[in-house]
Write an enzyme that holds these catalytic residues in place. Structure first.
Site, PDB file in Angstrom:
ATOM      1  N   GLY A  73       0.829  -1.209   0.000  1.00  0.00           N
ATOM      2  CA  GLY A  73       0.000   0.000   0.000  1.00  0.00           C
ATOM      3  C   GLY A  73       0.855   1.248   0.000  1.00  0.00           C
ATOM      4  O   GLY A  73       2.076   1.190   0.138  1.00  0.00           O
ATOM      5  N   GLY A 123       2.643   3.720   1.477  1.00  0.00           N
ATOM      6  CA  GLY A 123       3.187   3.957   2.809  1.00  0.00           C
ATOM      7  C   GLY A 123       3.605   5.397   3.006  1.00  0.00           C
ATOM      8  O   GLY A 123       3.667   5.898   4.127  1.00  0.00           O
ATOM      9  N   ARG A 124       3.920   6.045   1.890  1.00  0.00           N
ATOM     10  CA  ARG A 124       4.384   7.431   1.999  1.00  0.00           C
ATOM     11  C   ARG A 124       3.852   8.289   0.867  1.00  0.00           C
ATOM     12  O   ARG A 124       4.426   9.324   0.537  1.00  0.00           O
ATOM     13  CB  ARG A 124       5.895   7.449   1.979  1.00  0.00           C
ATOM     14  N   ARG A 179      -2.178  -0.725  -9.759  1.00  0.00           N
ATOM     15  CA  ARG A 179      -1.051  -1.590 -10.119  1.00  0.00           C
ATOM     16  C   ARG A 179      -1.523  -3.040 -10.231  1.00  0.00           C
ATOM     17  O   ARG A 179      -2.611  -3.372  -9.752  1.00  0.00           O
ATOM     18  CB  ARG A 179       0.002  -1.546  -8.989  1.00  0.00           C
ATOM     19  N   ASP A 182       4.000  -4.450  -7.739  1.00  0.00           N
ATOM     20  CA  ASP A 182       3.388  -3.212  -7.234  1.00  0.00           C
ATOM     21  C   ASP A 182       3.930  -1.989  -7.965  1.00  0.00           C
ATOM     22  O   ASP A 182       3.432  -0.889  -7.768  1.00  0.00           O
ATOM     23  CB  ASP A 182       3.648  -3.062  -5.734  1.00  0.00           C
ATOM     24  N   ASP A 214       7.200   4.663 -10.780  1.00  0.00           N
ATOM     25  CA  ASP A 214       8.153   4.429  -9.690  1.00  0.00           C
ATOM     26  C   ASP A 214       9.602   4.407 -10.143  1.00  0.00           C
ATOM     27  O   ASP A 214      10.199   3.360 -10.348  1.00  0.00           O
ATOM     28  CB  ASP A 214       7.805   3.139  -8.931  1.00  0.00           C
TER      29      ASP A 214
HETATM   30  P1  AMP Z   1       8.857   1.459  -3.479  1.00  0.00           P
HETATM   31  O1  AMP Z   1      10.207   0.837  -3.362  1.00  0.00           O
HETATM   32  O2  AMP Z   1       8.891   2.966  -3.502  1.00  0.00           O
HETATM   33  O3  AMP Z   1       8.046   0.886  -4.593  1.00  0.00           O
HETATM   34  O4  AMP Z   1       8.101   1.110  -2.125  1.00  0.00           O
HETATM   35  C1  AMP Z   1       7.766  -0.199  -1.728  1.00  0.00           C
HETATM   36  C2  AMP Z   1       6.817  -0.146  -0.551  1.00  0.00           C
HETATM   37  O5  AMP Z   1       7.421   0.436   0.594  1.00  0.00           O
HETATM   38  C3  AMP Z   1       5.550   0.661  -0.809  1.00  0.00           C
HETATM   39  O6  AMP Z   1       4.497   0.040  -0.131  1.00  0.00           O
HETATM   40  C4  AMP Z   1       5.901   2.000  -0.189  1.00  0.00           C
HETATM   41  O7  AMP Z   1       4.760   2.727   0.174  1.00  0.00           O
HETATM   42  C5  AMP Z   1       6.704   1.581   1.020  1.00  0.00           C
HETATM   43  N1  AMP Z   1       7.681   2.603   1.442  1.00  0.00           N
HETATM   44  C6  AMP Z   1       8.839   2.917   0.838  1.00  0.00           C
HETATM   45  N2  AMP Z   1       9.477   3.895   1.499  1.00  0.00           N
HETATM   46  C7  AMP Z   1       8.716   4.210   2.568  1.00  0.00           C
HETATM   47  C8  AMP Z   1       8.840   5.142   3.655  1.00  0.00           C
HETATM   48  N3  AMP Z   1       9.884   5.938   3.769  1.00  0.00           N
HETATM   49  N4  AMP Z   1       7.844   5.169   4.546  1.00  0.00           N
HETATM   50  C9  AMP Z   1       6.782   4.361   4.449  1.00  0.00           C
HETATM   51  N5  AMP Z   1       6.613   3.468   3.474  1.00  0.00           N
HETATM   52  C10 AMP Z   1       7.561   3.382   2.529  1.00  0.00           C
HETATM   53 MG    MG Z   2       6.387   1.303  -5.500  1.00  0.00          MG
END
Ligand code: AMP
Ligand code: MG
Length: 489
Positions: A86, A88-89, A179, A248, A258
């Site tokens: 989901g 997260g940020r 996604r 995702d 992404d």
């Molecule tokens: P990503 O590598 O950006 O595709 O992120 C993979 C997962 O980790 C996704 O669910 C993001 O929302 C979560 N995520 C990545 N960085 C953070 C962060 N700093 N805080 C919270 N969730 C994160």
């Molecule tokens: Mg991502």
């Protein structure tokens, strides 16, 4: 009012998202506003760059009628299923319909933790924010379907990674943020009602021609397979390596999404990997088609239970997945023909390209520069030496160029026109990794945005000769070379 929201995803219901507010930051400062994109979206760039606008872009102020949410999704990360992912940020501010009638998501990335943040801080470091800004906009200018970058804001707060780094928020614009992992979220919970609602939403939003099809869910799978196959072919034709093709990070709209540890290949190498976390080379340059197909098989598993013709569902899904290869091969071959200046399709075109690639790999030839210089060689053999000079052993080009020129001569058409057509598909300018790093370094370490600004401006016209920026065409010198990229999360 700045945004006229029409939040169709929110209306799907609570199973799809969590309502969440952005967390305000200490001292928001607008580093970049994409004014042209703002206008395209029907937004007022002056309002967006006003103090109130910047507060919105930083998550400090909610625009009127916003219903901010974080979306739920799952995903296969490096081949392992993670049901709990989901946003997260990232927080979806809402959807708007642009003056040209397109529906887009406006999302803040790095705007504070959400219920899906797990142990994360919900924040983004400024470096990765600028990186995504640059690369997404470069991809757009290159003609590749992609999410866009509307703005980058510095938060005035540190984020803690290995060290303290300045924080940032990116405003991302996408056809949607749905996604393959969104489908996996509902399928893995056995929520058939949610799954069907999601599929209906995606068909209506991204595949409107399929509304009312006899089996819209099977047709949806076929549609996503086709778009992704064409997308990956485009990636390969410009030397793009995504770096984290987890399910995702693969949209169902067919847009690239992404930009984490992505990179552009310099010396041609099918096995090229830049991402520091891709230790098995799962997402290497030439692996991207098979990985995309693997990811699409995960989507197929989600959609099969919805197929109208239950008895034939597995067969139809397998047939849909099998079309990936043909869609990809057709698009890739067409792309290579255009790169080589071949107007007619002939049986041995693939082997002509392969012969060139083998010579390039053996001689560590810069992928982008080779094809750009080849445009000149299509016009006059006087330019051959400039191409040959890119090979460690310049004689390696000689055998190819003879074959290639004979092939061109056997086709009708004007040389100058052919060279011009080649210049429209072989970019002079790509976001070379060392240039991206230099732009980030100047902005983050020295608060100097001029390097970033100039790079973004050059990359906005990748197919134009920009003689005053000819140095941006050059590969990294050995001491400038970037060998690893980081997702920086
Ligand atoms: P990503 O590598 O950006 O595709 O992120 C993979 C997962 O980790 C996704 O669910 C993001 O929302 C979560 N995520 C990545 N960085 C953070 C962060 N700093 N805080 C919270 N969730 C994160
Ligand atoms: Mg991502």
């Amino acid at each position: 009012m700045m945004f006229r929201f029409d939040n169709s995803y929110v209306r799907l219901g609570d199973a799809f998202h969590s309502r969440v507010l952005p967390t305000p930051v200490a001292a928001p400062r607008l580093l970049k506003l994409n004014r042209a994109l703002a206008v395209e979206l029907g937004l007022d760039p002056d309002a967006l760059s006003s103090p109130e606008g910047v507060e919105v872009l930083a998550g400090n102020r909610l625009p009127a009628q916003a219903e901010p949410i974080a979306a739920a999704y799952s995903g296969h990360q490096f081949g392992h299923f993670n049901p709990h992912m989901g946003d997260g940020r990232a927080i979806l501010l809402g959807e708007i319909v642009t003056p040209s009638g397109a529906r887009v998501d406006i999302q803040l990335k790095g705007s504070g933790p959400t219920p899906y943040a797990r142990r994360g801080d919900g924040r983004a470091a400024l470096g990765p924010v600028l990186r995504e800004y640059i690369v997404a906009e470069a991809m757009y200018a290159l003609g590749v379907p992609t999410t866009r970058s509307l703005a980058a804001v510095a938060t005035g707060e540190p984020v803690y990674r290995e060290t303290a780094l300045p924080g940032g928020v990116l405003t991302r614009v996408a056809a949607s943020h749905i996604r393959i992992g969104t489908f996996q979220y509902f399928a893995s919970r056995g929520d058939m009602e949610g799954l069907r609602a999601l599929a209906d939403h995606v068909v209506a939003r991204h595949y409107p021609d399929l509304v009312g099809a006899a089996d819209p869910y099977a047709a949806l799978l076929e549609g996503v397979v086709e778009r992704q196959a064409k997308l990956i072919a485009q990636w390969l034709c410009i030397g793009f390596i995504h770096g984290v093709m987890n399910t995702d990070n693969m949209t169902v709209s067919g847009e690239t999404i992404d930009y984490g540890p992505c990179a552009f290949m310099e010396a041609y190498d099918p096995g090229a990997v830049f991402s520091s976390i891709d230790r098995q080379a799962r997402y290497a340059y030439a692996n991207q088609p098979s990985i995309a197909q693997w990811n699409l098989a995960r989507l197929a598993e989600c959609l099969v239970p919805l197929f109208v013709d239950e008895a034939g569902s597995v067969e139809r899904a397998n047939a849909a997945l099998a079309t990936f290869r043909t869609h990809f091969q057709d698009a890739y071959l067409d792309g290579l023909r255009a790169k080589l200046g071949l107007r007619e399709a002939r049986d041995d075109d693939g082997s002509l390209a392969l012969d060139l690639f083998e010579r390039m790999a053996a001689n560590k030839v810069d992928f982008t520069l080779l094809f750009r210089r080849l445009c000149d060689a299509a016009q006059t053999s006087d330019a051959d030496a400039q191409v040959a000079a890119l090979f460690e052993d310049p004689s390696a080009f000689a055998a190819f160029v003879e074959k290639w020129r004979a092939r061109l001569a056997s086709e009708a058409g004007d040389d100058a026109e052919r060279a011009q057509a080649m210049r429209r598909v072989n970019p002079a300018f790509i976001p070379r990794n060392h240039r991206v790093e230099a732009a980030i370094e100047a902005a983050v370490m020295r608060d100097d945005l001029s390097v970033f600004e100039e790079l973004v401006a050059v990359l906005a016209h990748p197919y134009d000769d920009q003689p005053e920026h000819a140095d941006y065409m050059l590969p990294a010198r050995p001491e400038e070379r970037v060998t690893q990229t980081f997702c920086g999360t």
